[in-house]
Scaffold this motif. Structure first.
Motif, PDB file in Angstrom:
ATOM      1  N   VAL A 236       0.906  -1.215  -0.099  1.00 14.83           N
ATOM      2  CA  VAL A 236       0.047   0.365   0.331  1.00 14.83           C
ATOM      3  C   VAL A 236       0.674   0.963  -0.093  1.00 14.83           C
ATOM      4  CG1 VAL A 236      -1.828   1.585   1.565  1.00 14.83           C
ATOM      5  CG2 VAL A 236      -1.759  -0.829   1.437  1.00 14.83           C
ATOM      6  N   MET A 237       0.501   2.223  -0.584  1.00 17.04           N
ATOM      7  CA  MET A 237       1.019   3.253  -0.828  1.00 17.04           C
ATOM      8  C   MET A 237       0.174   4.738  -0.875  1.00 17.04           C
ATOM      9  SD  MET A 237       4.234   4.627  -3.281  1.00 17.04           S
ATOM     10  CE  MET A 237       3.588   4.028  -5.356  1.00 17.04           C
ATOM     11  N   TYR A 238       0.718   5.232   0.075  1.00 22.36           N
ATOM     12  CA  TYR A 238       0.392   6.549  -0.222  1.00 22.36           C
ATOM     13  C   TYR A 238       0.785   7.657  -1.351  1.00 22.36           C
ATOM     14  CZ  TYR A 238      -2.756   5.473   4.486  1.00 22.36           C
ATOM     15  OH  TYR A 238      -2.771   5.141   5.287  1.00 22.36           O
TER      16      TYR A 238
ATOM     17  N   THR B 285       4.992  13.522   4.685  1.00 20.07           N
ATOM     18  CA  THR B 285       5.415  13.557   2.825  1.00 20.07           C
ATOM     19  C   THR B 285       4.750  12.154   2.184  1.00 20.07           C
ATOM     20  OG1 THR B 285       7.344  12.434   3.311  1.00 20.07           O
ATOM     21  CG2 THR B 285       7.842  14.878   3.424  1.00 20.07           C
ATOM     22  N   VAL B 286       5.090  12.254   1.187  1.00 18.35           N
ATOM     23  CA  VAL B 286       4.588  11.355   0.594  1.00 18.35           C
ATOM     24  C   VAL B 286       5.870  10.768  -0.374  1.00 18.35           C
ATOM     25  CG1 VAL B 286       1.985  11.182   0.469  1.00 18.35           C
ATOM     26  CG2 VAL B 286       3.562  12.345  -1.457  1.00 18.35           C
ATOM     27  N   PRO B 287       6.167   9.281  -0.666  1.00 16.64           N
ATOM     28  CA  PRO B 287       5.389   7.908  -0.567  1.00 16.64           C
ATOM     29  C   PRO B 287       5.318   8.000   0.886  1.00 16.64           C
ATOM     30  CG  PRO B 287       7.185   7.517  -1.309  1.00 16.64           C
ATOM     31  CD  PRO B 287       7.503   8.847  -1.651  1.00 16.64           C
ATOM     32  N   GLN B 288       4.461   7.193   1.447  1.00 17.69           N
ATOM     33  CA  GLN B 288       4.825   6.082   2.684  1.00 17.69           C
ATOM     34  C   GLN B 288       4.148   4.825   2.119  1.00 17.69           C
ATOM     35  OE1 GLN B 288       5.711   7.333   5.763  1.00 17.69           O
ATOM     36  NE2 GLN B 288       6.580   9.121   4.539  1.00 17.69           N
ATOM     37  N   ILE B 289       4.841   4.049   2.188  1.00 16.43           N
ATOM     38  CA  ILE B 289       4.743   2.755   1.913  1.00 16.43           C
ATOM     39  C   ILE B 289       4.715   1.926   3.008  1.00 16.43           C
ATOM     40  CG2 ILE B 289       5.273   0.976   0.369  1.00 16.43           C
ATOM     41  CD1 ILE B 289       7.444   2.777  -0.822  1.00 16.43           C
TER      42      ILE B 289
ATOM     43  N   HIS C 237       5.299  -0.917   8.026  1.00 19.66           N
ATOM     44  CA  HIS C 237       5.885   0.441   7.570  1.00 19.66           C
ATOM     45  C   HIS C 237       7.111   0.603   6.939  1.00 19.66           C
ATOM     46  CE1 HIS C 237       6.398   5.030   8.228  1.00 19.66           C
ATOM     47  NE2 HIS C 237       5.576   4.875   7.149  1.00 19.66           N
ATOM     48  N   VAL C 238       7.235   1.111   5.862  1.00 21.25           N
ATOM     49  CA  VAL C 238       9.018   0.849   5.389  1.00 21.25           C
ATOM     50  C   VAL C 238       8.908   2.183   5.129  1.00 21.25           C
ATOM     51  CG1 VAL C 238       9.945   0.973   3.086  1.00 21.25           C
ATOM     52  CG2 VAL C 238       8.206  -0.983   3.756  1.00 21.25           C
ATOM     53  N   GLY C 239       8.332   3.117   4.534  1.00 20.73           N
ATOM     54  CA  GLY C 239       8.175   4.947   5.381  1.00 20.73           C
ATOM     55  C   GLY C 239       8.366   5.044   3.704  1.00 20.73           C
ATOM     56  N   GLY C 240       9.357   6.141   3.586  1.00 14.58           N
ATOM     57  CA  GLY C 240       9.337   6.669   1.943  1.00 14.58           C
ATOM     58  C   GLY C 240      10.428   5.986   1.001  1.00 14.58           C
ATOM     59  N   PHE C 241      10.161   6.859  -0.269  1.00 13.66           N
ATOM     60  CA  PHE C 241      11.859   6.316  -0.839  1.00 13.66           C
ATOM     61  C   PHE C 241      13.084   5.905  -1.152  1.00 13.66           C
ATOM     62  CE2 PHE C 241      14.933   7.006  -4.160  1.00 13.66           C
ATOM     63  CZ  PHE C 241      14.735   5.593  -5.112  1.00 13.66           C
TER      64      PHE C 241
ATOM     65  N   ASP D 163      13.915   5.046   2.470  1.00 14.89           N
ATOM     66  CA  ASP D 163      14.019   4.131   3.092  1.00 14.89           C
ATOM     67  C   ASP D 163      13.307   2.810   2.265  1.00 14.89           C
ATOM     68  OD1 ASP D 163      13.982   5.790   5.894  1.00 14.89           O
ATOM     69  OD2 ASP D 163      11.619   6.338   5.431  1.00 14.89           O
ATOM     70  N   LEU D 164      12.862   2.282   1.498  1.00 12.97           N
ATOM     71  CA  LEU D 164      12.346   1.711   0.160  1.00 12.97           C
ATOM     72  C   LEU D 164      14.405   1.250   0.030  1.00 12.97           C
ATOM     73  CD1 LEU D 164      10.337  -0.197  -0.691  1.00 12.97           C
ATOM     74  CD2 LEU D 164      10.113   1.263  -2.388  1.00 12.97           C
ATOM     75  N   SER D 165      13.959   2.166  -0.298  1.00 13.66           N
ATOM     76  CA  SER D 165      15.446   2.504  -2.186  1.00 13.66           C
ATOM     77  C   SER D 165      16.735   1.398  -0.606  1.00 13.66           C
ATOM     78  CB  SER D 165      15.998   2.987  -1.843  1.00 13.66           C
ATOM     79  OG  SER D 165      17.333   3.258  -2.849  1.00 13.66           O
ATOM     80  N   ALA D 166      16.960   1.785   0.602  1.00 16.66           N
ATOM     81  CA  ALA D 166      18.203   1.803   1.749  1.00 16.66           C
ATOM     82  C   ALA D 166      17.940  -0.009   1.727  1.00 16.66           C
ATOM     83  CB  ALA D 166      17.676   2.148   2.928  1.00 16.66           C
ATOM     84  N   LEU D 167      15.942  -0.470   2.125  1.00 17.26           N
ATOM     85  CA  LEU D 167      15.967  -1.872   2.767  1.00 17.26           C
ATOM     86  C   LEU D 167      16.805  -3.035   1.674  1.00 17.26           C
ATOM     87  CD1 LEU D 167      12.109  -1.818   3.890  1.00 17.26           C
ATOM     88  CD2 LEU D 167      14.168  -2.363   4.769  1.00 17.26           C
ATOM     89  N   ASP D 168      16.627  -2.551   0.459  1.00 16.10           N
ATOM     90  CA  ASP D 168      16.236  -2.528  -1.453  1.00 16.10           C
ATOM     91  C   ASP D 168      18.353  -3.014  -1.066  1.00 16.10           C
ATOM     92  OD1 ASP D 168      15.672  -4.258  -4.043  1.00 16.10           O
ATOM     93  OD2 ASP D 168      17.168  -2.440  -4.666  1.00 16.10           O
ATOM     94  N   ARG D 169      18.908  -1.706  -0.900  1.00 16.29           N
ATOM     95  CA  ARG D 169      20.196  -1.900  -0.924  1.00 16.29           C
ATOM     96  C   ARG D 169      21.140  -3.044   0.277  1.00 16.29           C
ATOM     97  NH1 ARG D 169      19.930   3.349  -1.179  1.00 16.29           N
ATOM     98  NH2 ARG D 169      20.175   3.463   0.892  1.00 16.29           N
ATOM     99  N   ASP D 170      20.170  -2.962   0.910  1.00  9.93           N
ATOM    100  CA  ASP D 170      20.353  -4.187   2.327  1.00  9.93           C
ATOM    101  C   ASP D 170      20.449  -5.671   2.249  1.00  9.93           C
ATOM    102  OD1 ASP D 170      21.603  -1.626   3.450  1.00  9.93           O
ATOM    103  OD2 ASP D 170      19.982  -1.703   5.033  1.00  9.93           O
ATOM    104  N   GLY D 171      19.189  -5.543   1.265  1.00 20.77           N
ATOM    105  CA  GLY D 171      18.678  -6.500   0.813  1.00 20.77           C
ATOM    106  C   GLY D 171      17.394  -7.447   1.807  1.00 20.77           C
TER     107      GLY D 171
END
Length: 85
Positions: free
Chosen positions: A5-7, A53-57, A63-67, A69-77
């Motif tokens: 879900v993304m705001y 702020t958006v996005p909120q994912i 709750h992942v946070g924004g972009f 935060d999402l990108s950091a999760l991806d980088r960290d596997g």
């Protein structure tokens, strides 16, 4: 796969980048909640996330946070395990 879900708003470059990253990681469907169209949803988003702020994912119940935060999760596997539950 966990529900995503993304705001978002009508024009949001970070929302577009988040959607692109999620699609690249195999997410077929993202439930988008437009806070610029529905002010009640904006208030709900701020109450749920503590952020303005958006996005909120959300991935599942997380709750992942924004972009960034999402990108950091991806980088960290950690993004794919979260998506796959």
């Amino acid at each position: 796969m966990n529900k995503v879900v993304m705001y978002t708003t009508g024009y949001c470059p970070y929302c577009s980048r988040a959607e692109m990253l999620l699609t690249q990681r195999g997410v077929a469907e993202i439930e988008k909640i437009r806070i610029d169209v529905d002010t009640e949803q904006r208030a709900l988003m701020m109450e749920r996330t503590g952020r303005r702020t958006v996005p909120q994912i959300y991935i599942g119940d997380t709750h992942v946070g924004g972009f960034d935060d999402l990108s950091a999760l991806d980088r960290d596997g950690k993004l794919l395990p979260l998506l796959n539950g």
